[in-house]
Scaffold this motif. Structure first.
Motif, PDB file in Angstrom:
ATOM      1  N   GLN A 146       3.051   1.261 -18.747  1.00 35.57           N
ATOM      2  CA  GLN A 146       2.994   0.728 -17.381  1.00 35.57           C
ATOM      3  C   GLN A 146       3.629   1.744 -16.435  1.00 35.57           C
ATOM      4  N   SER A 147       3.135   2.971 -16.472  1.00 35.29           N
ATOM      5  CA  SER A 147       3.761   4.055 -15.709  1.00 35.29           C
ATOM      6  C   SER A 147       3.360   4.080 -14.235  1.00 35.29           C
ATOM      7  N   HIS A 148       2.263   3.394 -13.901  1.00 31.45           N
ATOM      8  CA  HIS A 148       1.752   3.419 -12.528  1.00 31.45           C
ATOM      9  C   HIS A 148       1.374   2.014 -12.063  1.00 31.45           C
ATOM     10  N   ARG A 149       1.520   1.803 -10.771  1.00 28.01           N
ATOM     11  CA  ARG A 149       0.995   0.616 -10.103  1.00 28.01           C
ATOM     12  C   ARG A 149      -0.118   1.134  -9.213  1.00 28.01           C
ATOM     13  N   TRP A 150      -1.297   0.504  -9.279  1.00 31.47           N
ATOM     14  CA  TRP A 150      -2.421   1.004  -8.501  1.00 31.47           C
ATOM     15  C   TRP A 150      -3.226  -0.120  -7.881  1.00 31.47           C
ATOM     16  N   THR A 151      -3.956   0.237  -6.837  1.00 27.03           N
ATOM     17  CA  THR A 151      -4.848  -0.694  -6.151  1.00 27.03           C
ATOM     18  C   THR A 151      -6.183   0.004  -5.951  1.00 27.03           C
ATOM     19  N   VAL A 152      -7.260  -0.668  -6.357  1.00 30.74           N
ATOM     20  CA  VAL A 152      -8.623  -0.191  -6.098  1.00 30.74           C
ATOM     21  C   VAL A 152      -9.191  -1.080  -4.988  1.00 30.74           C
ATOM     22  N   TYR A 153     -10.014  -0.509  -4.093  1.00 36.18           N
ATOM     23  CA  TYR A 153     -10.440  -1.271  -2.923  1.00 36.18           C
ATOM     24  C   TYR A 153     -11.793  -0.804  -2.390  1.00 36.18           C
ATOM     25  N   VAL A 154     -12.378  -1.704  -1.571  1.00 34.91           N
ATOM     26  CA  VAL A 154     -13.533  -1.393  -0.722  1.00 34.91           C
ATOM     27  C   VAL A 154     -13.166  -1.945   0.644  1.00 34.91           C
ATOM     28  N   ARG A 155     -13.284  -1.103   1.672  1.00 37.18           N
ATOM     29  CA  ARG A 155     -12.943  -1.563   3.022  1.00 37.18           C
ATOM     30  C   ARG A 155     -13.828  -0.862   4.035  1.00 37.18           C
ATOM     31  N   GLY A 156     -13.740  -1.321   5.264  1.00 41.00           N
ATOM     32  CA  GLY A 156     -14.444  -0.645   6.343  1.00 41.00           C
ATOM     33  C   GLY A 156     -13.910   0.761   6.514  1.00 41.00           C
ATOM     34  N   ALA A 157     -14.710   1.631   7.091  1.00 45.87           N
ATOM     35  CA  ALA A 157     -14.353   3.051   7.208  1.00 45.87           C
ATOM     36  C   ALA A 157     -13.017   3.261   7.906  1.00 45.87           C
ATOM     37  N   THR A 158     -12.681   2.401   8.850  1.00 47.99           N
ATOM     38  CA  THR A 158     -11.364   2.484   9.492  1.00 47.99           C
ATOM     39  C   THR A 158     -10.613   1.170   9.282  1.00 47.99           C
ATOM     40  N   ASN A 159     -10.743   0.647   8.065  1.00 46.51           N
ATOM     41  CA  ASN A 159     -10.012  -0.519   7.576  1.00 46.51           C
ATOM     42  C   ASN A 159     -10.467  -1.853   8.164  1.00 46.51           C
ATOM     43  N   GLU A 160     -11.698  -1.939   8.665  1.00 47.80           N
ATOM     44  CA  GLU A 160     -12.199  -3.204   9.202  1.00 47.80           C
ATOM     45  C   GLU A 160     -12.497  -4.180   8.066  1.00 47.80           C
ATOM     46  N   ASP A 161     -12.547  -5.446   8.426  1.00 49.13           N
ATOM     47  CA  ASP A 161     -12.914  -6.528   7.513  1.00 49.13           C
ATOM     48  C   ASP A 161     -14.429  -6.470   7.280  1.00 49.13           C
ATOM     49  N   LEU A 162     -14.850  -6.375   6.020  1.00 49.11           N
ATOM     50  CA  LEU A 162     -16.275  -6.279   5.688  1.00 49.11           C
ATOM     51  C   LEU A 162     -16.938  -7.636   5.441  1.00 49.11           C
ATOM     52  N   SER A 163     -16.184  -8.732   5.540  1.00 52.20           N
ATOM     53  CA  SER A 163     -16.730 -10.031   5.141  1.00 52.20           C
ATOM     54  C   SER A 163     -17.873 -10.520   6.028  1.00 52.20           C
ATOM     55  N   VAL A 164     -18.099  -9.894   7.173  1.00 49.46           N
ATOM     56  CA  VAL A 164     -19.248 -10.251   7.998  1.00 49.46           C
ATOM     57  C   VAL A 164     -20.556  -9.930   7.254  1.00 49.46           C
ATOM     58  N   MET A 165     -20.503  -8.958   6.339  1.00 50.00           N
ATOM     59  CA  MET A 165     -21.682  -8.556   5.566  1.00 50.00           C
ATOM     60  C   MET A 165     -21.499  -8.815   4.067  1.00 50.00           C
ATOM     61  N   VAL A 166     -20.275  -8.635   3.555  1.00 52.12           N
ATOM     62  CA  VAL A 166     -20.004  -8.699   2.114  1.00 52.12           C
ATOM     63  C   VAL A 166     -19.489 -10.088   1.756  1.00 52.12           C
ATOM     64  N   LYS A 167     -20.135 -10.706   0.771  1.00 55.86           N
ATOM     65  CA  LYS A 167     -19.736 -12.043   0.316  1.00 55.86           C
ATOM     66  C   LYS A 167     -18.635 -11.966  -0.732  1.00 55.86           C
ATOM     67  N   ARG A 168     -18.790 -11.047  -1.695  1.00 55.91           N
ATOM     68  CA  ARG A 168     -17.768 -10.866  -2.731  1.00 55.91           C
ATOM     69  C   ARG A 168     -17.926  -9.491  -3.352  1.00 55.91           C
ATOM     70  N   VAL A 169     -16.846  -9.049  -4.016  1.00 51.07           N
ATOM     71  CA  VAL A 169     -16.846  -7.764  -4.703  1.00 51.07           C
ATOM     72  C   VAL A 169     -16.384  -8.001  -6.135  1.00 51.07           C
TER      73      VAL A 169
END
Length: 180
Positions: free
Chosen positions: A44-67
């Motif tokens: 457990q040497s690292h804590r990490w986060t994988v993500y998908v977001r808008g190009a400048t961190n906008e909320d994508l839920s207007v188009m994306v239902k789930r990931v």
């Protein structure tokens, strides 16, 4: 409820596809990883986060239902579904691997999911050999998802949303009827 023929015509017009129009959804997907330091467990040497977001961190839920994030098979429950923003997942571990990321869109956007692949990166690229608990490793990819011939209703819905690049309409109007 009784609908007049005018209501039906309006509904047909909203479902009408706009020829020669497209909507673009700029996205960034990737990961950020933090080394937990010399006292961390070897597994457990690292804590990490994988993500998908808008190009400048906008909320994508207007188009994306789930990931859906498909992690390495060594994780408990390796298929993780995120139903609402932020579309991200955090874990800890020691190894790098490929993560399959599937974007599912709202039904008026597209009935086809989009499959992306991201190689989880935990260790810095430079050969200095020293890791720092203060400097995370960040690896991102930029892409633009283009939807051709959107419906009028979708175009109206996303018209002024900051995450979406759409043809601009005059205030309070529908797109012009396209005769075909």
């Amino acid at each position: 409820m009784v609908r007049s023929s005018d209501d039906n015509d309006a509904n047909k017009s909203l479902a009408k596809k706009l020829k020669d129009a497209e909507i673009s959804l700029p996205i960034v997907y990737g990961n950020i990883a933090f080394w937990l330091g010399k006292k961390a467990s070897e597994y457990q040497s690292h804590r990490w986060t994988v993500y998908v977001r808008g190009a400048t961190n906008e909320d994508l839920s207007v188009m994306v239902k789930r990931v859906v994030f498909q992690l390495h098979s060594s994780f408990n429950n390796p298929m993780r579904v995120v139903e609402s923003p932020p579309f991200e997942l955090s874990e800890s571990g020691w190894g790098e691997f490929e993560i399959a990321i599937t974007l599912h869109f709202h039904s008026d956007v597209s009935d086809k999911p989009l499959h992306l692949y991201h190689h989880l990166k935990l260790y810095p690229e430079d050969d200095s050999g020293s890791m720092s608990v203060k400097k995370p490793v960040v690896v991102e990819s930029y892409d633009e998802v283009v939807f051709t011939e959107p419906s009028e209703s979708l175009l109206v819905r996303v018209q002024n949303h900051p995450a979406v690049v759409a043809p601009r309409l005059p205030a309070g109007s529908l797109p012009p009827r396209i005769l075909g």
